[in-house]
Design a protein around this motif. Structure first.
Motif, short mmCIF file in Angstrom:
data_model
loop_
_atom_site.label_atom_id
_atom_site.label_comp_id
_atom_site.label_asym_id
_atom_site.label_seq_id
_atom_site.Cartn_x
_atom_site.Cartn_y
_atom_site.Cartn_z
N LYS A 135 0.83 -1.20 0.00
CA LYS A 135 0.00 0.00 0.00
C LYS A 135 0.87 1.26 0.00
O LYS A 135 0.63 2.19 -0.78
N HIS A 136 1.87 1.30 0.85
CA HIS A 136 2.69 2.51 0.96
C HIS A 136 3.58 2.70 -0.26
O HIS A 136 3.89 3.84 -0.62
N SER B 98 2.72 6.06 -2.55
CA SER B 98 3.77 6.82 -1.87
C SER B 98 3.68 8.33 -2.10
O SER B 98 4.13 9.12 -1.27
N LYS C 169 -1.34 12.27 -0.80
CA LYS C 169 -1.36 13.11 0.40
C LYS C 169 -2.10 12.43 1.55
O LYS C 169 -1.66 12.46 2.69
N ASP C 170 -3.24 11.82 1.26
CA ASP C 170 -4.05 11.18 2.30
C ASP C 170 -3.98 9.67 2.16
O ASP C 170 -4.97 8.99 1.90
N ILE C 171 -2.78 9.11 2.37
CA ILE C 171 -2.57 7.69 2.14
C ILE C 171 -3.40 6.83 3.09
O ILE C 171 -3.82 5.72 2.73
N ASP C 172 -3.69 7.34 4.29
CA ASP C 172 -4.47 6.55 5.25
C ASP C 172 -5.91 6.34 4.78
O ASP C 172 -6.59 5.42 5.25
N LYS C 173 -6.37 7.18 3.88
CA LYS C 173 -7.74 7.05 3.38
C LYS C 173 -7.83 6.12 2.16
O LYS C 173 -8.92 5.86 1.65
N ASN D 26 -7.00 2.45 0.10
CA ASN D 26 -6.89 1.01 0.37
C ASN D 26 -6.58 0.25 -0.91
O ASN D 26 -7.00 0.66 -2.01
N ASP E 174 -0.80 -9.18 0.88
CA ASP E 174 -0.98 -7.76 1.16
C ASP E 174 -0.38 -6.88 0.07
O ASP E 174 -0.04 -5.72 0.30
#
Length: 409
Positions: free
Chosen positions: A162-163, A167, A170-174, A176, A266
């Motif tokens: 994912k990262h 990479s 800006k809003d990588i946490d949002k 999936n 993953d």
């Protein structure tokens, strides 16, 4: 007196023995090609193309410390299991490539790989996420200047966490990689739309740049939607070369089922595959695929360069006249052209330039069908005599009668 059981034949390939069975269809002429490793030869057109592609990925994709993220595997045995070649890649049980008329089998469990993609799952299972595979592959096919039972293929795979994939977001946490969604033209059911689009964009950008590195920065290209058992969505990359659109490679987003079974639960990723002879024939203007197997110094010396990216235009040496003979026969119900082509290749070897079906005649009264094939013989290095061609031609007819149950007319 009890009769002895029939002795099963054993095929030896690269130091290993394989017991023959009803699947065995490999020929001595094909076995002789195994282990030649043209793709690893420094001063050979296949080796030069292979090295150019390797250099591109090594120079373009680097880790933080400056080391290439891609690794190359070019010494894997071409003998694989049917599971490796088909099942691991989700090739359906009724897919034509599984037919005895399309692939070379050692027996019902082992075969000569039909693509270097056969090693994809094994390498991913070992923990790799960015790699290239090059090697000789084997398919039963037509006989002409662009087809040969052995050719060379290069596969590439790149996986992303994912990262890694997001990479620059800006809003990588949002974001999936996965969702419980629907299978559409744009994505697989397990993939989020943003992940599918990001992988596709990364794939296309990588391969567009590869095409420019091989054919020049001004090359025109286009993407054509395609379908492969092991990727979705899938595409072919075509380039405009000498005023014609030419397919360069096939590629796509790796099916998540393959990655799951390989232990990469993953990650998401892309894969591509390309034929090296096809590229070399275009890049170097090589007119006949048989030349790749020639040891004539008039051919090999033209590729004796230090820099694999050196521009080379093949200069034909004297081309000897062809000898053309026709053969006609009544065919049985289970006749398949590839079986006949294989016999012609096995008996005639590299003296065979082309085999063409020129006539089909149906006798409706007798319910029989006849095929007439025109066989073109030409030696790459000397003039052929009529006597040696007539002998080979007669042997082809005799072997077709013996093995295919045809009736020579």
């Amino acid at each position: 007196m009890c009769s002895k059981p029939a002795t099963k034949l054993v095929t030896d390939v690269l130091g290993n023995s394989y017991t023959s069975d009803e699947f065995t269809n490999i020929t001595p002429s094909v076995i002789k090609k195994i282990g030649k490793k043209l793709h690893t030869k420094k001063n050979h057109p296949i080796g030069l193309i292979n090295k150019q592609i390797q250099n591109f990925f090594y120079a373009t994709y680097l880790r933080a410390g400056g080391n290439p993220i891609f690794s190359m595997y070019d010494n894997i045995s071409p003998v694989v299991t049917l599971e490796q070649n088909f099942d691991n890649l989700l090739v359906p049980a009724d897919h034509p490539s599984r037919n005895l008329t399309d692939s070379y089998y050692l027996n019902k469990t082992h075969m000569l790989r039909a693509h270097t993609t056969a090693h994809q799952r094994d390498l991913i299972s070992s923990g790799l996420d960015s790699f290239l595979i090059t090697g000789d592959v084997y398919r039963r096919d037509t006989v002409d200047a662009t087809h040969y039972p052995v050719f060379h293929q290069l596969d590439g795979v790149r996986l992303f966490s994912k990262h890694q994939l997001f990479s620059k977001a800006k809003d990588i946490d949002k974001l999936n990689l996965f969702e419980n969604g629907s299978y559409t033209e744009l994505k697989q059911a397990e993939h989020s739309l943003e992940a599918a689009l990001a992988v596709a964009a990364e794939l296309k950008n990588s391969l567009q740049e590869l095409a420019k590195a091989l054919f020049g920065a001004d090359i025109k290209y286009r993407w054509v939607e395609e379908q492969f058992p092991f990727t979705h969505p899938s595409w072919e990359l075509e380039i405009l070369y000498q005023d014609k659109w030419m397919e360069v490679l096939g590629c796509g987003v790796i099916k998540q089922e393959i990655l799951k079974k390989a232990g990469a639960i993953d990650k998401v990723g892309w894969a591509f595959g390309m034929g090296l002879e096809r590229l070399a024939m275009r890049l170097y203007d090589i007119p006949d695929i048989r030349l790749f197997w020639s040891e004539d110094t008039r051919f090999t010396s033209q590729f004796n360069v230090e820099d694999p990216s050196t521009q080379i235009t093949f200069k034909p040496f004297s081309k000897h006249p062809p000898v053309v003979n026709d053969i006609s026969f009544w065919i049985p119900e289970n006749f398949h052209e590839n079986d006949f082509y294989d016999i012609v290749r096995s008996v005639g070897g590299d003296l065979i330039e082309n085999v063409e079906l020129i006539d089909v005649f149906e006798n409706k009264k007798k319910q029989k069908t006849s095929h007439c094939y025109r066989i073109t013989y030409r030696h790459m290095e000397r003039v052929l005599t009529l006597n040696e061609i007539n002998t080979i031609h007669e042997n082809i007819g005799a072997e077709a009668y013996k093995s295919l149950n045809v009736i020579i007319r």
